[in-house]
Design a protein around this motif. Structure first.
Motif, PDB file in Angstrom:
ATOM      1  N   ASP A 194       0.836  -1.261   0.014  1.00  0.00           N
ATOM      2  CA  ASP A 194      -0.036  -0.115   0.113  1.00  0.00           C
ATOM      3  C   ASP A 194       0.842   1.303   0.224  1.00  0.00           C
ATOM      4  OD1 ASP A 194      -2.194   1.705   0.087  1.00  0.00           O
ATOM      5  OD2 ASP A 194      -2.604   1.251   2.284  1.00  0.00           O
ATOM      6  N   ALA A 195       1.992   1.040   0.783  1.00  0.00           N
ATOM      7  CA  ALA A 195       2.803   2.425   0.810  1.00  0.00           C
ATOM      8  C   ALA A 195       3.596   2.447  -0.454  1.00  0.00           C
ATOM      9  CB  ALA A 195       3.782   2.046   2.077  1.00  0.00           C
ATOM     10  N   LEU A 196       3.924   1.416  -1.030  1.00  0.00           N
ATOM     11  CA  LEU A 196       4.494   1.782  -2.465  1.00  0.00           C
ATOM     12  C   LEU A 196       3.605   1.997  -3.197  1.00  0.00           C
ATOM     13  CD1 LEU A 196       7.042   0.835  -4.489  1.00  0.00           C
ATOM     14  CD2 LEU A 196       5.943  -1.327  -4.823  1.00  0.00           C
ATOM     15  N   THR A 197       2.233   1.614  -3.370  1.00  0.00           N
ATOM     16  CA  THR A 197       1.465   2.191  -4.312  1.00  0.00           C
ATOM     17  C   THR A 197       1.212   3.612  -4.136  1.00  0.00           C
ATOM     18  OG1 THR A 197       0.230   0.302  -4.073  1.00  0.00           O
ATOM     19  CG2 THR A 197      -1.100   1.968  -5.063  1.00  0.00           C
ATOM     20  N   HIS A 198       1.119   4.174  -2.782  1.00  0.00           N
ATOM     21  CA  HIS A 198       0.985   5.686  -2.667  1.00  0.00           C
ATOM     22  C   HIS A 198       2.174   6.331  -3.266  1.00  0.00           C
ATOM     23  CE1 HIS A 198      -0.843   4.607   1.537  1.00  0.00           C
ATOM     24  NE2 HIS A 198      -1.913   4.650   0.274  1.00  0.00           N
ATOM     25  N   ALA A 199       3.372   5.851  -3.146  1.00  0.00           N
ATOM     26  CA  ALA A 199       4.821   6.329  -3.526  1.00  0.00           C
ATOM     27  C   ALA A 199       4.749   6.559  -5.276  1.00  0.00           C
ATOM     28  CB  ALA A 199       5.965   5.959  -3.215  1.00  0.00           C
ATOM     29  N   VAL A 200       4.379   5.462  -5.793  1.00  0.00           N
ATOM     30  CA  VAL A 200       4.454   5.562  -7.251  1.00  0.00           C
ATOM     31  C   VAL A 200       3.315   6.291  -7.835  1.00  0.00           C
ATOM     32  CG1 VAL A 200       3.884   3.674  -9.109  1.00  0.00           C
ATOM     33  CG2 VAL A 200       5.233   2.817  -7.312  1.00  0.00           C
ATOM     34  N   LYS A 221      12.613   3.849  -2.851  1.00  0.00           N
ATOM     35  CA  LYS A 221      13.707   3.180  -2.533  1.00  0.00           C
ATOM     36  C   LYS A 221      13.964   2.372  -1.403  1.00  0.00           C
ATOM     37  CE  LYS A 221      18.748   4.444  -2.551  1.00  0.00           C
ATOM     38  NZ  LYS A 221      19.311   3.709  -1.311  1.00  0.00           N
ATOM     39  N   LEU A 222      13.389   2.670  -0.190  1.00  0.00           N
ATOM     40  CA  LEU A 222      13.468   2.243   1.183  1.00  0.00           C
ATOM     41  C   LEU A 222      12.317   0.925   1.064  1.00  0.00           C
ATOM     42  CD1 LEU A 222      13.420   5.306   3.449  1.00  0.00           C
ATOM     43  CD2 LEU A 222      15.084   3.576   3.265  1.00  0.00           C
ATOM     44  N   ILE A 223      11.311   1.062   0.592  1.00  0.00           N
ATOM     45  CA  ILE A 223      10.395  -0.120   0.653  1.00  0.00           C
ATOM     46  C   ILE A 223      11.018  -1.332  -0.297  1.00  0.00           C
ATOM     47  CG2 ILE A 223       8.156  -0.981  -0.626  1.00  0.00           C
ATOM     48  CD1 ILE A 223       7.283   2.042   0.081  1.00  0.00           C
ATOM     49  N   PHE A 224      11.790  -1.160  -1.496  1.00  0.00           N
ATOM     50  CA  PHE A 224      12.253  -2.071  -2.347  1.00  0.00           C
ATOM     51  C   PHE A 224      13.196  -2.765  -1.388  1.00  0.00           C
ATOM     52  CE2 PHE A 224       9.737  -0.865  -6.048  1.00  0.00           C
ATOM     53  CZ  PHE A 224       9.860  -2.231  -6.588  1.00  0.00           C
ATOM     54  N   GLU A 225      14.084  -1.952  -0.438  1.00  0.00           N
ATOM     55  CA  GLU A 225      15.160  -2.593   0.072  1.00  0.00           C
ATOM     56  C   GLU A 225      14.762  -3.263   1.470  1.00  0.00           C
ATOM     57  OE1 GLU A 225      19.526  -0.843   1.992  1.00  0.00           O
ATOM     58  OE2 GLU A 225      18.325   0.504   0.648  1.00  0.00           O
ATOM     59  N   TYR A 226      13.683  -2.825   1.933  1.00  0.00           N
ATOM     60  CA  TYR A 226      13.290  -3.100   3.560  1.00  0.00           C
ATOM     61  C   TYR A 226      12.278  -4.089   3.640  1.00  0.00           C
ATOM     62  CZ  TYR A 226      17.419  -0.316   5.064  1.00  0.00           C
ATOM     63  OH  TYR A 226      18.679  -0.200   5.237  1.00  0.00           O
ATOM     64  N   LEU A 227      11.192  -3.699   2.923  1.00  0.00           N
ATOM     65  CA  LEU A 227       9.842  -4.687   2.728  1.00  0.00           C
ATOM     66  C   LEU A 227      10.223  -6.218   2.820  1.00  0.00           C
ATOM     67  CD1 LEU A 227       6.811  -4.798   3.360  1.00  0.00           C
ATOM     68  CD2 LEU A 227       6.562  -4.508   0.700  1.00  0.00           C
TER      69      LEU A 227
END
Length: 383
Positions: A194-200, A221-227
């Motif tokens: 959901d957070a990634l969708t917001h950012a994209v 960047k953070l989501i791809f690295e840490y999710l």
């Protein structure tokens, strides 16, 4: 150059242990009695207890309303308001992810403005600022704790009403990753996507500008690295903390840039079939962005760069293909379902879903306005 309004809560506590600092700030707000809005699972499991303990140590009197559903309803807002009024409360404290946060905002707006929650659907429909709101966040996903958006399901119409209202902004958000450690992998994955969708969506929408694009890119960047790490090991404090930052960064991005058709469509799946919002977003995201990439391929260059692509010698189309494939792979890695049938929905009414999606408040933020047939086809891709 165009002018832009930028909304963000006045105070946002972030990082491990910040819960301990919140009591003094709440005390300074002069709250006499608070309505605590949460859900039964968070109260029963003890996840909310560290927050309640903090409130007690601060000497705050409170009453708990914990009936909030995963997709909060008009009934939730009405019932919570009754408790607020019956017990003479003067502020609202929410504990949870997007559901309690959204319900709390709805209660706060009606408490300050009167009437029925349905009156406030759409853009800036209230006249008066909400009663004071404090949001304790327990998931890294919806960003409701830092935005002017909230979503309430009208159970009668089976529609998710989107409210975009500057008067619903909280006074204090508390984003302590220690409150997120107990979350199961499936919820961590859904809220993270959901957070990634917001950012994209914030990076693709025409409403984005330099400031929102910068925070959205940082979130991606953070989501791809840490999710993946947070999903694999829920006790990974570093991953939880960086996902908290990603949620905040993406939230303040879309809060001021807008969203698009991923959310417009996901809201309908939640409203009609009561499905989890984050999962719906994750399923739809690659398909909607595949459509958008045909119309605004240049928008994906910055996203590709944020997730590690060397974009110098690459075309816009190569960048967008890279981004969409990376989203698909991430969703697969964290265990997101691919089809609605996996969620128990066998034969969805795609015409109804498309009609409602085209009326959704998020739809105008999309860089391309699809036809009804195109929206129906997008829904069919996840059946």
């Amino acid at each position: 150059m165009a002018t832009h309004a930028y909304y963000v809560p006045p105070v946002n506590l972030m990082g491990r242990g910040c819960l301990q600092e919140s009591g003094q700030l709440i005390k300074e707000m002069g709250i006499r009695k608070a309505l605590v809005v949460s859900d039964r699972q968070l109260i029963a499991s003890g996840v909310a207890e560290p927050v309640l303990s903090t409130l007690r140590k601060a000497g705050l009197d409170y009453i708990v309303y914990d009936e909030v559903k995963p997709n909060p309803t008009c009934q939730n807002v009405h019932d919570g308001l009754q408790v607020f009024q019956n017990y003479g409360c003067d502020a609202i404290i929410s504990i949870g992810g997007g559901s309690p946060q959204d319900a709390a905002k709805g209660i706060g707006i009606v408490a300050a403005n009167g009437g029925d929650i349905r009156q406030y659907e759409g853009l800036h429909q209230s006249k008066h600022k909400s009663v004071p709101l404090v949001a304790f966040n327990t998931t890294a996903g919806t960003s409701s704790e830092v935005t002017i958006n909230y979503v309430i399901t009208d159970e009668e119409r089976k529609v998710k009403m989107v409210m975009v209202d500057r008067n619903s902004l909280v006074s204090l958000s508390v984003n302590d990753p220690e409150l997120m450690l107990s979350k199961p992998a499936s919820l961590t994955a859904a809220t993270g996507m959901d957070a990634l969708t917001h950012a994209v969506e914030a990076m693709v929408t025409p409403g984005g500008f330099t400031v929102t694009s910068a925070t959205a890119a940082a979130a991606v960047k953070l989501i791809f690295e840490y999710l993946p790490r947070a999903v694999k090991d829920g006790t990974d404090m570093e991953a939880r903390e960086y996902m908290t930052y990603a949620c905040f960064l993406g939230g303040i991005a879309f809060n001021n840039a807008g969203l698009g058709y991923v959310h417009a469509m996901a809201h309908q799946l939640g409203g009609v079939y009561d499905l989890p919002h984050g999962v719906c977003n994750a399923m739809l995201l690659p398909y909607v962005e595949e459509m958008n990439a045909k119309h605004v391929p240049g928008k994906f260059r910055h996203i590709a760069k944020a997730i590690g692509m060397d974009v110098k010698e690459r075309s816009d189309e190569e960048c967008s293909d890279y981004v969409i494939e990376a989203i698909r792979q991430l969703a697969k890695e964290v265990g997101i379902p691919e089809k609605l049938s996996e969620l128990g929905v066998q034969d969805p009414d795609v015409e109804l879903l498309a009609d409602n999606a085209m009326k959704d408040a998020c739809a105008p933020g999309n860089p391309y306005q699809p036809s009804k047939d195109e929206v129906m086809e997008l829904f069919r891709k996840i059946i």
